[in-house]
Design a protein around this motif. Structure first.
Motif, PDB file in Angstrom:
ATOM      1  N   CYS A 228       0.947  -1.126  -0.017  1.00  0.00           N
ATOM      2  CA  CYS A 228      -0.167   0.046  -0.047  1.00  0.00           C
ATOM      3  C   CYS A 228       0.840   1.219   0.261  1.00  0.00           C
ATOM      4  O   CYS A 228       0.395   2.341  -0.270  1.00  0.00           O
ATOM      5  N   GLY A 229       2.274   1.212   0.329  1.00  0.00           N
ATOM      6  CA  GLY A 229       3.178   2.356   0.131  1.00  0.00           C
ATOM      7  C   GLY A 229       2.889   3.343   1.514  1.00  0.00           C
ATOM      8  O   GLY A 229       3.806   4.026   1.576  1.00  0.00           O
ATOM      9  N   LEU A 230       2.570   2.772   2.632  1.00  0.00           N
ATOM     10  CA  LEU A 230       2.521   3.420   3.753  1.00  0.00           C
ATOM     11  C   LEU A 230       3.987   3.358   4.354  1.00  0.00           C
ATOM     12  O   LEU A 230       4.444   2.248   4.542  1.00  0.00           O
ATOM     13  N   ASN A 231       4.402   4.593   4.691  1.00  0.00           N
ATOM     14  CA  ASN A 231       5.496   4.705   5.252  1.00  0.00           C
ATOM     15  C   ASN A 231       5.549   4.438   6.974  1.00  0.00           C
ATOM     16  O   ASN A 231       5.256   5.346   7.419  1.00  0.00           O
ATOM     17  N   CYS A 232       5.537   3.170   7.313  1.00  0.00           N
ATOM     18  CA  CYS A 232       5.372   2.791   8.571  1.00  0.00           C
ATOM     19  C   CYS A 232       6.557   3.588   9.803  1.00  0.00           C
ATOM     20  O   CYS A 232       5.959   3.810  10.698  1.00  0.00           O
ATOM     21  N   SER A 233       7.556   3.483   9.088  1.00  0.00           N
ATOM     22  CA  SER A 233       8.559   4.091   9.883  1.00  0.00           C
ATOM     23  C   SER A 233       8.526   5.592  10.512  1.00  0.00           C
ATOM     24  O   SER A 233       8.543   5.869  11.649  1.00  0.00           O
ATOM     25  N   GLN A 234       8.139   6.251   9.343  1.00  0.00           N
ATOM     26  CA  GLN A 234       7.745   7.528   9.557  1.00  0.00           C
ATOM     27  C   GLN A 234       6.907   7.870  10.488  1.00  0.00           C
ATOM     28  O   GLN A 234       6.678   8.579  11.283  1.00  0.00           O
ATOM     29  N   LEU A 235       5.557   6.971  10.357  1.00  0.00           N
ATOM     30  CA  LEU A 235       4.450   7.325  11.202  1.00  0.00           C
ATOM     31  C   LEU A 235       4.782   7.033  12.336  1.00  0.00           C
ATOM     32  O   LEU A 235       4.084   7.768  13.459  1.00  0.00           O
ATOM     33  N   VAL A 236       5.525   5.837  12.789  1.00  0.00           N
ATOM     34  CA  VAL A 236       5.760   5.612  14.349  1.00  0.00           C
ATOM     35  C   VAL A 236       6.596   6.561  14.855  1.00  0.00           C
ATOM     36  O   VAL A 236       6.266   7.078  15.885  1.00  0.00           O
ATOM     37  N   GLU A 237       7.537   7.137  14.182  1.00  0.00           N
ATOM     38  CA  GLU A 237       8.305   8.392  14.632  1.00  0.00           C
ATOM     39  C   GLU A 237       7.316   9.350  14.914  1.00  0.00           C
ATOM     40  O   GLU A 237       7.493  10.298  16.010  1.00  0.00           O
ATOM     41  N   ARG A 238       6.617   9.777  14.100  1.00  0.00           N
ATOM     42  CA  ARG A 238       5.502  10.740  14.481  1.00  0.00           C
ATOM     43  C   ARG A 238       4.603  10.575  15.519  1.00  0.00           C
ATOM     44  O   ARG A 238       4.427  11.496  16.604  1.00  0.00           O
TER      45      ARG A 238
END
Length: 158
Positions: A61-71
């Motif tokens: 799906c292209g979700l940037n999981c790592s960036q979301l976790v950091e936010r």
């Protein structure tokens, strides 16, 4: 004298049979062989190498999981939930997964290392060539589809 088979090479190891101690670097023919062994035997090593390749971005799906976790990690619990639902509205249908992410926002709770060729079909002993990053929702969908196909195959064989 009894020979002891090396765990890694499946051949007699005279040094071990003689009571000697091998250093880790002596167990492998080179760096590539060493890396290959740890890819196949260490989930942590495999995840770190996969992160280097995919950077925590879901390959479906292209979700940037790592960036979301950091936010999300920087926010309080209420704001975490709101930010997660804003970024991934489908999480609303998975309250238990959402709670885990709110309580413990970390990469391992938002993305998984998925076997492209499933373990049930022989994909367990693999390196990075058979692994991809999937967010937890895409991983759940892929796994459910694999189970459905496996169930259908079992029924047709019966």
């Amino acid at each position: 004298m009894k020979e002891i088979a090396s765990r890694f090479f499946y051949q007699p190891c005279q040094r071990l049979a003689a009571g000697g101690v091998l250093q880790v670097h002596e167990l492998f023919c080179g760096g590539k062989c060493h890396q290959n062994h740890f890819q196949r035997s260490s989930n942590g090593s495999l995840r770190r190498q996969l992160f280097e390749l995919d950077k925590g971005v879901c390959q479906t799906c292209g979700l940037n999981c790592s960036q979301l976790v950091e936010r999300v990690r920087l926010l309080g619990p209420t704001d975490r939930k709101a930010e997660l639902l804003k970024a991934v509205p489908a999480l609303k249908a998975y309250p238990e997964r959402l709670k885990v992410l709110v309580d413990d926002p970390c990469d391992g709770n938002l993305w998984h290392a998925d076997h492209i060729l499933p373990v049930s079909m022989g994909g367990g002993e693999c390196g990075l060539e058979n692994i991809r990053t999937l967010c937890v929702l895409c991983h759940a969908r892929v796994t459910a589809e694999q189970h459905r196909l496996s169930s259908e195959a079992s029924k047709s064989e019966a």
